[in-house]
Design a protein around this motif. Structure first.
Motif, mmCIF file in Angstrom:
data_model
loop_
_atom_site.group_PDB
_atom_site.id
_atom_site.type_symbol
_atom_site.label_atom_id
_atom_site.label_comp_id
_atom_site.label_asym_id
_atom_site.label_seq_id
_atom_site.Cartn_x
_atom_site.Cartn_y
_atom_site.Cartn_z
ATOM 1 N N ILE A 129 1.020 -1.315 0.289
ATOM 2 C CA ILE A 129 0.027 -0.096 0.083
ATOM 3 C C ILE A 129 0.733 1.304 -0.005
ATOM 4 O O ILE A 129 0.459 2.233 -0.607
ATOM 5 N N ALA A 130 1.861 1.167 0.672
ATOM 6 C CA ALA A 130 2.871 2.331 0.887
ATOM 7 C C ALA A 130 3.653 2.801 -0.194
ATOM 8 O O ALA A 130 3.761 3.878 -0.856
ATOM 9 N N GLY A 131 3.712 1.696 -1.202
ATOM 10 C CA GLY A 131 4.335 1.882 -2.360
ATOM 11 C C GLY A 131 3.455 2.677 -3.552
ATOM 12 O O GLY A 131 3.936 3.395 -4.350
ATOM 13 N N SER A 132 2.228 2.768 -3.102
ATOM 14 C CA SER A 132 1.193 3.269 -4.010
ATOM 15 C C SER A 132 0.530 4.398 -3.256
ATOM 16 O O SER A 132 -0.282 5.200 -4.019
ATOM 17 N N ALA A 133 0.761 4.488 -2.126
ATOM 18 C CA ALA A 133 -0.036 5.647 -1.339
ATOM 19 C C ALA A 133 1.030 6.388 -0.487
ATOM 20 O O ALA A 133 0.858 6.313 0.810
ATOM 21 N N ALA A 134 2.238 6.990 -0.975
ATOM 22 C CA ALA A 134 3.172 7.314 -0.274
ATOM 23 C C ALA A 134 2.671 8.481 0.570
ATOM 24 O O ALA A 134 3.205 8.971 1.804
ATOM 25 N N GLU A 135 1.745 9.223 0.167
ATOM 26 C CA GLU A 135 1.174 10.490 0.889
ATOM 27 C C GLU A 135 0.604 10.157 2.198
ATOM 28 O O GLU A 135 0.241 11.049 2.999
#
Length: 184
Positions: A129-135
């Motif tokens: 998830i973090a790889g696609s939602a870094a914000e």
């Protein structure tokens, strides 16, 4: 010192027994026979059945995570990556429990090692998830990962079969992806 090959052979044999017969019905004698050693030799490697069980769960989780990492390269979208991880871990555990009811011990959250391997799955899902939602704040990502893992696990209680759970898992993953702005 015990050879790594002996320990590996024992852990693999024990994992197969625990999956087939569960924790309660598997004995140290069964494990020793399956690993082609004596019970005293087994006790030199592991002080008790709990430690063998823990090693077996960790071993199986390592295999499952390696399979997931191998297959993630084929997944183009976040939804596909999350579904791949859930399918290869959670859906396969569900399938194992349906085909081998005694394997339920391998997924018993009251056992500390089982909670630890679930935490490893949550961490993997969070990294995806973090790889696609870094914000997103890391705490929110961790909550989303935990929510996905345990919602899919919970869907197993109402799934008619493996295909039904797969369909529900895909929908759950797609809902999460839409919620964070990554389509479905």
């Amino acid at each position: 010192m015990a050879s790594e090959a002996k320990i590996d052979r024992t852990v693999v044999a024990a994992a197969e027994l625990f999956m087939r017969h569960g924790f309660a019905r598997t004995t140290m004698g069964d494990i020793a026979r399956a690993a082609d050693m004596s019970r005293p030799a087994l006790y030199l490697l592991f002080p008790g059945k709990e430690e063998v069980f823990e090693a077996a769960v960790v071993h199986l989780n390592r295999l499952r995570l390696a399979e997931i990492h191998e297959r993630l390269g084929d997944a183009a979208t976040l939804s596909d990556r999350l579904f791949t991880a859930c399918d290869l871990w959670l859906v396969q555990v569900f399938d194992l429990q349906r085909t081998t009811p005694d394997a339920r011990d391998m997924d018993d959250l009251s056992i500390p090692v089982v909670r630890r391997v679930y935490a490893e799955l949550e961490a993997l899902i969070a990294r995806l998830i973090a790889g696609s939602a870094a914000e997103m704040p890391p705490a929110d990502i961790a909550e989303l990962a935990r929510g996905l893992v345990f919602s899919v696990r919970g869907l197993g209680a109402v799934a008619a079969d493996v295909d039904d759970l797969r369909t529900m898992t895909r929908r759950q993953v797609d809902l999460l992806c839409r919620a964070i702005g990554h389509g479905g």
